[in-house]
Design an enzyme around this catalytic site. Structure first.
Site, mmCIF file in Angstrom:
data_model
loop_
_atom_site.group_PDB
_atom_site.id
_atom_site.type_symbol
_atom_site.label_atom_id
_atom_site.label_comp_id
_atom_site.label_asym_id
_atom_site.label_seq_id
_atom_site.Cartn_x
_atom_site.Cartn_y
_atom_site.Cartn_z
ATOM 1 N N LYS A 1 1.009 -1.207 -0.282
ATOM 2 C CA LYS A 1 -0.066 -0.060 -0.132
ATOM 3 C C LYS A 1 0.443 0.771 0.092
ATOM 4 O O LYS A 1 0.438 2.470 -0.515
ATOM 5 C CB LYS A 1 -1.045 0.309 1.233
ATOM 6 C CG LYS A 1 -2.361 -1.243 1.077
ATOM 7 C CD LYS A 1 -3.304 -0.871 2.278
ATOM 8 C CE LYS A 1 -4.626 -1.764 1.496
ATOM 9 N NZ LYS A 1 -5.328 -1.090 2.462
ATOM 10 N N LYS B 1 -4.468 -9.176 -6.877
ATOM 11 C CA LYS B 1 -6.145 -9.766 -6.167
ATOM 12 C C LYS B 1 -7.048 -8.507 -6.665
ATOM 13 O O LYS B 1 -7.008 -7.656 -7.151
ATOM 14 C CB LYS B 1 -5.850 -9.630 -4.605
ATOM 15 C CG LYS B 1 -6.483 -9.689 -4.012
ATOM 16 C CD LYS B 1 -6.030 -8.303 -2.001
ATOM 17 C CE LYS B 1 -5.955 -7.356 -2.335
ATOM 18 N NZ LYS B 1 -5.904 -6.839 -0.789
ATOM 19 N N LYS C 1 -10.863 -3.163 -4.437
ATOM 20 C CA LYS C 1 -11.916 -1.490 -4.738
ATOM 21 C C LYS C 1 -10.754 -0.444 -4.999
ATOM 22 O O LYS C 1 -11.682 0.516 -5.794
ATOM 23 C CB LYS C 1 -11.946 -1.410 -3.006
ATOM 24 C CG LYS C 1 -12.665 -1.930 -1.596
ATOM 25 C CD LYS C 1 -12.515 -1.495 -0.519
ATOM 26 C CE LYS C 1 -13.864 -2.460 0.390
ATOM 27 N NZ LYS C 1 -13.582 -1.920 1.912
HETATM 28 P P1 AMP Z 1 -11.330 -4.653 3.092
HETATM 29 O O1 AMP Z 1 -12.105 -3.812 1.908
HETATM 30 O O2 AMP Z 1 -10.055 -3.871 2.809
HETATM 31 O O3 AMP Z 1 -12.098 -4.229 4.454
HETATM 32 O O4 AMP Z 1 -11.411 -6.667 3.457
HETATM 33 C C1 AMP Z 1 -12.288 -6.360 3.874
HETATM 34 C C2 AMP Z 1 -12.965 -8.000 3.731
HETATM 35 O O5 AMP Z 1 -12.589 -8.820 2.461
HETATM 36 C C3 AMP Z 1 -11.237 -8.849 4.315
HETATM 37 O O6 AMP Z 1 -11.803 -9.772 5.448
HETATM 38 C C4 AMP Z 1 -10.452 -9.500 3.236
HETATM 39 O O7 AMP Z 1 -9.562 -10.321 3.674
HETATM 40 C C5 AMP Z 1 -11.881 -9.147 2.200
HETATM 41 N N1 AMP Z 1 -11.377 -9.635 0.957
HETATM 42 C C6 AMP Z 1 -10.784 -8.564 0.372
HETATM 43 N N2 AMP Z 1 -10.247 -8.606 -0.945
HETATM 44 C C7 AMP Z 1 -10.477 -9.977 -1.360
HETATM 45 C C8 AMP Z 1 -10.753 -10.635 -2.412
HETATM 46 N N3 AMP Z 1 -9.616 -9.932 -3.639
HETATM 47 N N4 AMP Z 1 -10.411 -12.015 -2.334
HETATM 48 C C9 AMP Z 1 -10.974 -12.524 -1.310
HETATM 49 N N5 AMP Z 1 -10.498 -11.854 0.152
HETATM 50 C C10 AMP Z 1 -11.013 -10.168 0.438
#
Ligand code: AMP
Ligand code: TRP
Length: 333
Positions: A114, A198, A201
């Site tokens: 990041k 990956k 967002k």
């Molecule tokens: P975040 O949006 O970073 O707060 O992520 C929220 C949840 O979604 C966390 O448990 C992440 O590990 C999961 N997550 C985010 N992106 C992915 C992805 N591409 N594949 C699987 N899990 C994800």
């Protein structure tokens, strides 16, 4: 005995299929089991580790709650709240940052990704973010933390911090050492444009992800444009392992239909991608469109969403403030 579940999602907009399959789908299953106590946190303090527009942040907090509920989390059977409203999180994060070691944080790969090349310009918050995450989890004596694969290292750090606190202050078992709940398969959904990256967002290309608010045409178009390779659909897992994009798409299909990879492969092996993609679009539309419509409906009921957060915050604060009081005693404050 039931599990004490805690997880967090950042209100940074564009919640996508990776969030759903990697994390939220699992939240729903855990929440459906009446033996479990579930807490789902909208981690707004984590969101500000990178710049946020305050107006958008407020909407994104509501949208994250709407997504939880639209995906099937029952607000009556769980605590849904936003982190910034429960001051124990910030306080515990400071205390734990005096327990965590620089060397431990220096190993975190997510910070490296990041922060990019110019680490000097990253916020201190972005660096110490996993300590705040540890505070979130440990304040509630959480036993299990459902997350996607990318959070594995942060959870290991949380366990190290808990262990070190218990040892340093000779309070064995004060912090529970939480177990990660990471799905064996499909815990890392990749970008539709690049099987090595990956799904995220923050990817500049909206075509790289299926957003949970996409409509039918958007979903069909994104799957049509999803990167593949020129060969027909693979027949074996070994073959699949060498073809990142095919693997991701078949993984998504399997996860949505609850089929094993082997069964999905059997269904499509030797066929061309266009036929598979039509099937994939259909299962995606069937799964995502009801969620998307419900999110949009809930967003027009902002008072209802605010009420859920308010009630959740009261309950969370009740638990967290008791724990922080005990922490104060242990520290000698
Ligand atoms: P975040 O949006 O970073 O707060 O992520 C929220 C949840 O979604 C966390 O448990 C992440 O590990 C999961 N997550 C985010 N992106 C992915 C992805 N591409 N594949 C699987 N899990 C994800
Ligand atoms: N860091 C997690 C992410 O970016 C979000 C998060 C914050 C979290 N606090 C948490 C996840 C506590 C699980 C438990 O996805």
């Amino acid at each position: 005995m039931g599990k004490k579940i805690f997880s967090g999602v950042q209100p940074t907009g564009n919640l996508h299929l990776g969030n759903y399959l990697g994390a939220i789908k699992n939240f729903v299953e855990l929440n459906n089991d009446d033996n479990n106590d579930c807490i789902f946190c909208v981690v707004d303090l984590h969101a500000i580790t990178i710049n946020q527009d305050p107006k958008k942040l407020r909407n994104n907090i509501r949208e994250t709650v709407a997504t939880f509920i639209a995906s099937g989390i029952d607000p009556k059977k769980s605590i849904i709240f936003n982190q910034s409203r429960v001051s124990a999180h910030s306080e515990a994060a400071w205390i734990l940052s005096c327990v965590a070691r620089m060397g431990w944080l220096n190993r975190m790969t997510q910070f490296k990704e990041k922060a990019g090349k110019d680490k000097e310009k990253a916020s201190i918050g972005l660096y110490s973010y996993p300590v705040l995450m540890a505070a979130d989890i440990l304040l509630y004596d959480s036993t299990h933390v459902p997350v996607g694969d990318d959070q594995k290292q942060h959870l290991e750090l949380c366990r190290d911090i808990a262990q070190r606190f218990n040892n340093d202050f000779k309070v064995e078992d004060f912090f529970n050492i939480p177990e990660p709940l990471i799905q064996k398969q499909f815990s890392r959904i990749m970008s539709l444009k690049d099987g090595q990256k990956k799904m995220s967002k923050s990817d500049l290309s909206d075509l790289s992800r299926i957003n949970l608010t996409d409509d039918k045409d958007q979903i069909i178009n994104k799957i049509k444009k999803a990167k593949t390779d020129p060969m027909p659909m693979p027949a074996t897992i070994d073959e699949l392992d060498k073809r990142a994009e095919a693997k991701n798409l078949i993984g998504i299909y399997s996860s949505l239909t609850n089929l094993t990879l082997e069964k999905s492969l059997k269904k499509f092996s030797g066929k061309n991608f266009s036929e598979f993609k039509e099937n994939l679009s259909q299962v995606l539309v069937d799964k995502i469109i009801p969620i998307s419509l419900e999110i949009k409906k809930l967003l027009s009921e902002s008072n209802y969403l605010d009420q859920i957060l308010l009630e959740g915050c009261k309950k969370a604060d009740h638990i967290a403030s008791k724990k922080i009081k005990k922490i104060h005693e242990i520290m000698g404050f």
